[in-house]
Design a protein around this motif. Structure first.
Motif, PDB file in Angstrom:
ATOM      1  N   GLY A   1     118.095 -23.329 -29.779  1.00 53.20           N
ATOM      2  CA  GLY A   1     116.750 -23.183 -29.252  1.00 53.20           C
ATOM      3  C   GLY A   1     116.754 -23.546 -27.775  1.00 53.20           C
ATOM      4  N   SER A   2     115.717 -23.154 -27.045  1.00 55.23           N
ATOM      5  CA  SER A   2     115.692 -23.424 -25.609  1.00 55.23           C
ATOM      6  C   SER A   2     114.328 -23.941 -25.179  1.00 55.23           C
ATOM      7  CB  SER A   2     116.038 -22.167 -24.808  1.00 55.23           C
ATOM      8  OG  SER A   2     115.055 -21.164 -24.994  1.00 55.23           O
ATOM      9  N   ASP A   3     114.319 -24.619 -24.033  1.00 54.98           N
ATOM     10  CA  ASP A   3     113.083 -25.112 -23.428  1.00 54.98           C
ATOM     11  C   ASP A   3     113.042 -24.706 -21.965  1.00 54.98           C
ATOM     12  OD1 ASP A   3     111.782 -26.515 -25.569  1.00 54.98           O
ATOM     13  OD2 ASP A   3     113.324 -28.056 -25.405  1.00 54.98           O
ATOM     14  N   GLN A   4     111.836 -24.517 -21.444  1.00 52.90           N
ATOM     15  CA  GLN A   4     111.662 -24.170 -20.037  1.00 52.90           C
ATOM     16  C   GLN A   4     111.304 -25.433 -19.250  1.00 52.90           C
ATOM     17  OE1 GLN A   4     108.374 -21.585 -18.901  1.00 52.90           O
ATOM     18  NE2 GLN A   4     109.615 -20.705 -17.272  1.00 52.90           N
ATOM     19  N   ILE A   5     112.040 -25.655 -18.171  1.00 57.15           N
ATOM     20  CA  ILE A   5     111.824 -26.817 -17.319  1.00 57.15           C
ATOM     21  C   ILE A   5     111.558 -26.338 -15.895  1.00 57.15           C
ATOM     22  CG2 ILE A   5     112.801 -28.972 -16.447  1.00 57.15           C
ATOM     23  CD1 ILE A   5     114.597 -29.042 -18.913  1.00 57.15           C
ATOM     24  N   ALA A   6     110.404 -26.702 -15.351  1.00 56.59           N
ATOM     25  CA  ALA A   6     110.057 -26.336 -13.977  1.00 56.59           C
ATOM     26  C   ALA A   6     110.734 -27.309 -13.021  1.00 56.59           C
ATOM     27  CB  ALA A   6     108.543 -26.376 -13.787  1.00 56.59           C
ATOM     28  N   LEU A   7     111.405 -26.792 -12.002  1.00 61.85           N
ATOM     29  CA  LEU A   7     112.056 -27.658 -11.029  1.00 61.85           C
ATOM     30  C   LEU A   7     111.017 -28.288 -10.114  1.00 61.85           C
ATOM     31  CD1 LEU A   7     114.503 -26.080 -12.142  1.00 61.85           C
ATOM     32  CD2 LEU A   7     115.484 -26.208  -9.848  1.00 61.85           C
ATOM     33  N   HIS A   8     111.115 -29.581  -9.944  1.00 63.41           N
ATOM     34  CA  HIS A   8     110.145 -30.341  -9.153  1.00 63.41           C
ATOM     35  C   HIS A   8     110.235 -30.018  -7.663  1.00 63.41           C
ATOM     36  CE1 HIS A   8     107.686 -33.746  -7.929  1.00 63.41           C
ATOM     37  NE2 HIS A   8     108.639 -34.135  -7.102  1.00 63.41           N
ATOM     38  N   TYR A   9     111.439 -29.741  -7.181  1.00 65.28           N
ATOM     39  CA  TYR A   9     111.632 -29.627  -5.735  1.00 65.28           C
ATOM     40  C   TYR A   9     111.474 -28.203  -5.202  1.00 65.28           C
ATOM     41  CZ  TYR A   9     112.992 -34.463  -5.469  1.00 65.28           C
ATOM     42  OH  TYR A   9     112.978 -35.835  -5.526  1.00 65.28           O
ATOM     43  N   GLY A  10     111.019 -27.273  -6.024  1.00 69.20           N
ATOM     44  CA  GLY A  10     110.817 -25.923  -5.524  1.00 69.20           C
ATOM     45  C   GLY A  10     109.774 -25.170  -6.318  1.00 69.20           C
ATOM     46  N   LYS A  11     108.739 -24.703  -5.642  1.00 67.18           N
ATOM     47  CA  LYS A  11     107.708 -23.919  -6.304  1.00 67.18           C
ATOM     48  C   LYS A  11     108.306 -22.606  -6.806  1.00 67.18           C
ATOM     49  CE  LYS A  11     103.086 -21.956  -5.561  1.00 67.18           C
ATOM     50  NZ  LYS A  11     101.995 -21.724  -4.589  1.00 67.18           N
TER      51      LYS A  11
END
Length: 394
Positions: free
Chosen positions: A324-334
């Motif tokens: 299974g997978s999860d989506q993680i938004a990078l903090h240092y780049g919009k």
């Protein structure tokens, strides 16, 4: 058992602040977000990307990837003048040369990059669908999103099920009942058949519960073990960084960069056994057709079915993606984010009386059969169907 990574309890105000302001407050920043002194935006982005994998990706040892070496190779190529385009290119190279995981991909302001796997010669979705009513007399499900069923034109005593997907068309619990109704209608129509061909060549996966239900319609045993799952609990590339096999559901590790419940790696361990489903089981000869496009939940289905003595798997090796997978938004780049596989999964093999991983490898068929030319599939011809009919007729 070893204690699986506990969810970090954070104040609700952290999530409220993050949602309102569109940023991450310091009270819920993961450890990995510690700024690199003197680093440029793109150097920090790469460090964060690398660190997410170091923390959560459990498949390095399966693929013999030295993640520290990857960092040494690429980090030095990123400078203060590196552009979005250049970083996008570097991450694409890492994704395609090392990770090679259909459940793992990333998005940047430049676009989205995913790994498509190996192609199966002359087995394409539109090709199979267009040909289905030429090789089979369709009895139902022609416009059904999940499966179409009928009998082979070359031998009407043989049933045919084209399994298109296990992914629900709408994200509602009731959709599982719609899938069950489709599967039940197909089995009811084909229950007197001499044998059945289940065509998974274009099934790219979806929900394990859907795959489990369809497999259970063919089980000649009450139940069998199916899968086991574990998650990463430490940093690094070795197998020792993984926890023990889960014996109950895992609610994940809290990470403020994740949407929804805000956790990484949650796993429902209720699907680790296949049981009989529906009003009856079809236990005559079954041939399952696979290709390189047979992926994810469709591979779980294949793994379950190949444990049955009345089932033959025919075609090409499957894709090889089980996590299974999860989506993680990078903090240092919009507009930078990564979808990352978060589980190490093994499937049960009855002959071995044990579990085995096919991650990055795929499940080989009992009989390998790959088209040599485009003329072998299409316009009413299908070498896989022909061979499947021969197997059932023996």
């Amino acid at each position: 058992m070893t204690n699986i990574v506990s969810a970090i309890r954070l104040p609700l105000s952290c999530f409220l602040l993050a949602g309102v302001l569109g940023v991450f407050s310091s009270c819920c920043q993961p450890e990995s977000l510690t700024p690199l002194e003197g680093a440029s935006k793109h150097q920090q982005l790469f460090q964060e990307y690398w660190d997410i994998f170091d923390r959560y990706y459990p498949l390095f040892f399966r693929k013999q990837i030295d993640w520290e070496q990857v960092k040494e190779t690429y980090a030095s190529q990123i400078t203060e003048t590196t552009t979005d385009q250049e970083l996008h290119h570097l991450l694409t190279e890492i994704n395609e040369s090392y990770i090679r995981d259909g459940h793992t991909h990333f998005t940047s302001p430049i676009g989205e990059i995913s790994y498509e796997g190996q192609e199966t010669a002359f087995v394409q979705e539109d090709q199979i669908i267009a040909n289905s009513d030429q090789i089979a007399t369709i009895l139902g499900g022609e416009n059904d999103p999940y499966l179409t069923y009928g009998t082979l034109k070359q031998d009407a005593s043989i049933g045919y099920i084209l399994s298109k997907r296990f992914e629900p068309v709408v994200d509602e619990d009731s959709e599982y009942n719609n899938f069950r109704a489709s599967a039940d209608a197909a089995l009811e129509a084909l229950k007197d058949s001499r044998g059945v061909v289940v065509d998974l060549r274009i099934n790219g996966g979806g929900q394990a519960t859907f795959a489990s239900y369809l497999a259970g319609r063919f089980f000649d045993v009450a139940q069998l073990p199916w899968t086991r799952v574990r998650v990463k609990t430490g940093r690094g590339s070795s197998e020792e960084m993984l926890g023990e096999w889960l014996t109950s559901s895992f609610h994940g590790t809290m990470d403020c960069r994740v949407g929804g419940e805000g956790t990484v790696g949650s796993a429902d361990n209720s699907n680790n056994t296949i049981i009989q489903s529906g009003e009856f089981q079809f236990t005559r000869q079954v041939v399952v057709l696979t290709s390189r496009g047979t992926a994810s939940a469709a591979e779980f289905f294949t793994a379950a079915m190949r444990n049955l003595d009345h089932v033959t798997v025919l075609g090409d090796t499957t894709f090889g993606i089980f996590s299974g997978s999860d989506q993680i938004a990078l903090h240092y780049g919009k507009n930078w984010s990564v979808n990352i596989s978060v589980h190490d999964v093994e499937v049960y093999e009855k002959d071995l009386e044990n579990y085995r991983s096919y991650e990055g490898v795929g499940i080989a068929p009992d009989e390998l059969l790959i088209p040599a030319a485009s003329s072998e599939i299409g316009n009413g011809k299908d070498l896989h169907i022909d061979r499947a009919a021969e197997i059932i007729q023996q």
